[in-house]
Design an enzyme around this catalytic site. Structure first.
Site, PDB file in Angstrom:
ATOM      1  CG  HIS B 191      -2.065  -0.915   1.085  1.00 27.92           C
ATOM      2  ND1 HIS B 191      -2.596  -1.602   2.144  1.00 27.92           N
ATOM      3  CD2 HIS B 191      -2.760  -1.290   0.007  1.00 27.92           C
ATOM      4  CE1 HIS B 191      -3.576  -2.363   1.705  1.00 27.92           C
ATOM      5  NE2 HIS B 191      -3.698  -2.195   0.416  1.00 27.92           N
ATOM      6  CD  GLU B 433      20.229 -12.151 -14.515  1.00 28.45           C
ATOM      7  OE1 GLU B 433      20.267 -10.941 -14.234  1.00 28.45           O
ATOM      8  OE2 GLU B 433      19.322 -12.901 -14.136  1.00 28.45           O
ATOM      9  CG  ASP B 457      22.757  -9.499 -11.602  1.00 31.02           C
ATOM     10  OD1 ASP B 457      23.350  -8.796 -10.761  1.00 31.02           O
ATOM     11  OD2 ASP B 457      21.673 -10.067 -11.370  1.00 31.02           O
ATOM     12  CB  CYS B 504      15.353  -6.353 -19.461  1.00 26.39           C
ATOM     13  SG  CYS B 504      16.105  -7.758 -18.652  1.00 26.39           S
TER      14      CYS B 504
END
Lengths: 98, 580
Positions: B191, B433, B457, B504
Site C-alpha cells: 500500500h 546475465e 548483473d 532489459c
C-alpha cells in the site's frame, strides 16, 4: 580497570523478584554514597562488569533469584562499600516481603 | 558520495536536503552539528535531562497521591536512568567526539541499550525496552522542543528519508514540501508503494539502511529511473543530475506527443520498447504511456511483504492484474530473483559471506522447490489471460534451465490433474546475465524460446565489480569493451538461432547506448517506463545504417573511456540538444 580492586566479594541474590527496577535503584543509592569505584558482575550470567552507580548499566545484570553477583571496589572506602552492597543484596534489598 | 540501490516506485530525479523521520514521527532535523556547536548541544541535552527529571518527579508525586507508592515506583527507575552520569557521559561523548546532535546522540545511545535488553534471558527485563523507549521519547521531546516539527511544517523542499512510512503518512505527503522519498524497507505493505506511486514524486524503497546512512541536511539525489539514491554526491555527479532533473521536466512535455508514435527508426525499422515493472498496476500505466508490452515483470516485489511469502492465490491475483493491464500485449514474468541485495526484508537464512555469489535467484528458487512451484502454478493459471511469457533469472548452466523446466512441467501436470486451465505452450525464456551463459549462448539457444540480456548483473560478474561498493563502483562501466563484445556475440548468435533477444538492463534505457545497441542488432529494448520517451525520440531520429557504423567503430576501442566519448559524440549528432 585501574589496578587490582581493593575488595572483592561474591553474594547470591535471595529476593524473589531478582534484580529489577527497585533493587537496581537501591544498589545505585547505596553505591553512590561511597567514593570508591564499584562494579557488579553477574557471575551466573555474562560476567560483564557493570558500573555499580549506573541505573541503566545495573539493569543489564539480568540476575534472577539465585544468581551469584561479584562486587568489586577500588578506593579508600572500598571495604565499607562492598560490605554495604553485600548486606543490601543479602537482605533481599530490604524487601519486607523477602 | 554514497550510492544505494533500491526499488523505484516512480520515475524522475529529485535533488534536495534530507529530512529524517524516525519511527516515532520525531523528525531529528540534523544528525550531526558543526564542531563549534557541540557545547550548545551538550547544554541542550543537560537542560532536557533536568526538565525530564522534573516532569517525572511531578508525575511520581501525582501518582503517589492518586494510586499509592507502588504505582509511583514505576518512575523511580526512569529518574535513576536520567540521573545516571555514566549514561549522560556516553551521550555527551558522542556529541563531542562525533559531532552528533543532542537528539541523534540520545537516540543512538538509547537504542543501543534497547538492543541489549532484547538479548536478556529474563522476559521481564526484555519488557524494560518499553521503559527505555519511553525515556528516549521523553528526552527527545525535551531536546527538540519547538524544533520538533510535523512534515507539514517544512519550510522548503526536502527529501524524506525514513525506515518506513505508514499508508497514512504516505497519503499526507501531498500536503507537504517533500519532493522525493527514500525508505529502508520495501514498503511495509505494498500500500505504501502504491500510495507513493499515486503521489508521483521520485521515490526509491527497499534501500536497506538508507535511514542510518543519510544525515539530516545532507544533499540527496533520488534517481528513480535507475533505482538509486546518492548521498553527498560529488560536484560533477550533482551537476549531471541537475541537468537530468531539468530535462526530465522537458521530456514530460514531449511525452504526450511521443506516446502515440511508433518506435520506428528514421530508415523504417520497427523497434519494440517494453517496460520493466515491479507492481502489477504498472503494466497498465506503462502500456498507456506507449510501451509495447512488459519486457520484465520483477515478481520478487511480491515478497517484500511483512506477512512473508505470498500464497498462490495472492500471486495469481497479482499476475492476473498485470496481465490485464498489458491489455493483450506481451508480458514477460520473471520468476523470483531473491537473495543477495533483493531479500532485504527478512533475513531468514544465515548471512552469506558473498551473497552475490551465493544462494540467490534461480538457485534460491530451485533450493526452495515448494515456493518455486507455487509461483509457477500461479503464473500458469494466469497465463490463459494474455500473451504471457515465463523467464528464469541468473542461469549459469543448462542443467539449471532443465531443472527449472522440469519443475514447470510438474506444476503443469498437477494443474492438469486438477482440471485447472493453463497455457501449455507458454514461451519459456532466460535472463542472460552471467558470463557462463553468455559463453554458452549457442547451447542455451537450442533450448530456450527467448532470451533477455540482463546487463546489470552481467556487467557485475564480467568486471568483478560490486557497484553498491563505493570503493569500486567507478569501475562499473557499461562502456567496457568486454561487455560490448559479449553483447555483439550474444545478439548475433541469438539472431542466427532465431531466438528472440531483448535487453532489459539499465543500458536499454540509457540514450548513450541506444545507437550502439541498435547497431549490434538489438530490436527489443526493455526499460523503466520513464526512460521510454527519451529512447523513443532517439530511435525515431536514428538510422540503422549509421548505428551499424557506430557499433563497428565502438568495437575497435580498447578502453571504456574511448567508447563513452565516441558514443556521446555520435549521439549528439543525432540528438544535438540533449546533454548526454
Amino acid at each position: 580497570m585501574p589496578g587490582p580492586p581493593s575488595e572483592i566479594r561474591e553474594v547470591t541474590v535471595t529476593n524473589a523478584e531478582g534484580v529489577h527496577a527497585r533493587p537496581v535503584m537501591r544498589l545505585v543509592d547505596v553505591a553512590s554514597a561511597f567514593a570508591s569505584r564499584i562494579t557488579v558482575a553477574n557471575v551466573s550470567g555474562t560476567g560483564e562488569e557493570l558500573d555499580g552507580k549506573s541505573a541503566m548499566s545495573l539493569m543489564l545484570l539480568d540476575a534472577p533469584k539465585g544468581s551469584v553477583l561479584r562486587i568489586r571496589a577500588w578506593g579508600e572506602d572500598a571495604a565499607e562499600a562492598v560490605d554495604a552492597m553485600v548486606r543490601l543484596i543479602e537482605n533481599g534489598f530490604s524487601d519486607p516481603s523477602a | 558520495m554514497e550510492i544505494l540501490r533500491g526499488i523505484s516506485v516512480t520515475a524522475g530525479v529529485a535533488i534536495g536536503e534530507a529530512v529524517i523521520l524516525d519511527a516515532e514521527e520525531y523528525r531529528i532535523p540534523h544528525r550531526t552539528v558543526p564542531e563549534q556547536a557541540a557545547e550548545r548541544e551538550v547544554e541542550r541535552l543537560r537542560a532536557a535531562i533536568a526538565v525530564s527529571i522534573e516532569e517525572l518527579e511531578r508525575q511520581a508525586q501525582w501518582m503517589n497521591t492518586h494510586f499509592g507508592r507502588d504505582a509511583a515506583n514505576v518512575f523511580t527507575w526512569h529518574v535513576g536512568v536520567l540521573s545516571d552520569s555514566k549514561l549522560q557521559g556516553g551521550i555527551e561523548s558522542l556529541i563531542v567526539d562525533k559531532a552528533y546532535s543532542a537528539a541523534y546522540a540520545t537516540s543512538t545511545v538509547m537504542r543501543s541499550y534497547q538492543r541489549r535488553f532484547l538479548q536478556m534471558s529474563d522476559p521481564l527485563l526484555v519488557e524494560r525496552i518499553r521503559d527505555v523507549q519511553d525515556i528516549e521519547r521523553r528526552l527527545l521531546r525535551n531536546i527538540l522542543g519547538d524544533a520538533r516539527e510535523d512534515l507539514a511544517h517544512l519550510t522548503r523542499p526536502a527529501i524524506l528519508i525514513a525506515h518506513d512510512l505508514t499508508p497514512t503518512q504516505t497519503a499526507r505527503l501531498a500536503d507537504t514540501l517533500v519532493i522525493g522519498v527514500a525508505l529502508d524497507v520495501g514498503g511495509s505493505t505494498s500500500h505504501t508503494a502504491i500510495l507513493l506511486r499515486s503521489w508521483g514524486k521520485p521515490s526509491v524503497i527497499g534501500l536497506g539502511d538508507v535511514s542510518t546512512r543519510v544525515s539530516g541536511g545532507d544533499t540527496v539525489v533520488i534517481d528513480a529511473a535507475n533505482q538509486l539514491v546518492l548521498s553527498d554526491p560529488d560536484r560533477p555527479t550533482l551537476e549531471s543530475y541537475r541537468r537530468q532533473e531539468a530535462s526530465f521536466g522537458r521530456l514530460m512535455d514531449e511525452w504526450e506527443s511521443l506516446r502515440a508514435m511508433a518506435a520506428v527508426t528514421g530508415d523504417n525499422v520497427a523497434i519494440r520498447l517494453m517496460s520493466n515493472i515491479e507492481f502489477p498496476h504498472e503494466a497498465k500505466a506503462s502500456v498507456e504511456q506507449g510501451a509495447d508490452g512488459v519486457g520484465l515483470y520483477r515478481t520478487e516485489f511480491l515478497f517484500l511483504h511483512p506477512d512473508g511469502p505470498p500464497g498462490e492465490e495472492a500471486q495469481y491475483q497479482a499476475y492476473r492484474a498485470a496481465i490485464a493491464g498489458a491489455a493483450g500485449r506481451p508480458i514477460t514474468i520473471r520468476t523470483f530473483d531473491l537473495g543477495a541485495d533483493k531479500y532485504t526484508q527478512e533475513k531468514r537464512y544465515e548471512q552469506e559471506r558473498n551473497p552475490m555469489l551465493g544462494l540467490r535467484s534461480i538457485r534460491y528458487s530451485l533450493a526452495n522447490v515448494g515456493m518455486f512451484k507455487t509461483q509457477l502454478r500461479a503464473i500458469l493459471r494466469a497465463s490463459v489471460e494474455g500473451d504471457v511469457r515465463l523467464m528464469f533469472p541468473l542461469l549459469v548452466s543448462l542443467m539449471e534451465f532443465r531443472q527449472a523446466k522440469m519443475t514447470l512441467h510438474d506444476a503443469m501436470e498437477d494443474l492438469e490433474e486438477q482440471g485447472i486451465p493453463f497455457r501449455r505452450d507458454i514461451p519459456v525464456g532466460m535472463m542472460l546475465e552471467t558470463p557462463a551463459a553468455a559463453i554458452q549462448v549457442k547451447e542455451f539457444c537450442r533450448e530456450v524460446d527467448f532470451l533477455s540480456i540482463g546487463t546489470n548483473d552481467l556487467l557485475q560478474y564480467l568486471l568483478a565489480v560490486d557497484r553498491g561498493n563505493e570503493q569500486v563502483s567507478r569501475f562499473y562501466d557499461s562502456s567496457h569493451p568486454a561487455l560490448i563484445r559479449v553483447l555483439r556475440d550474444v545478439i548475433r548468435i541469438a539472431g542466427r538461432s532465431q531466438v528472440e533477444c531483448s535487453l532489459c538492463g539499465e543500458m536499454a534505457g540509457q540514450p548513450l547506448y541506444t545507437l550502439l545497441l541498435l547497431g549490434l542488432g538489438l530490436r527489443v529494448f526493455s526499460m523503466a517506463p520513464a526512460n521510454i520517451p527519451e529512447v523513443k525520440k532517439l530511435i525515431r531520429l536514428a538510422k540503422i545504417s549509421h548505428a551499424q557504423r557506430v557499433a563497428r567503430r565502438a568495437l575497435t576501442f580498447e578502453t571504456a573511456r574511448q567508447v563513452t566519448n565516441y558514443l556521446r559524440e555520435e549521439t549528439r549528432k543525432v540528438l544535438p540538444e540533449d546533454p548526454f
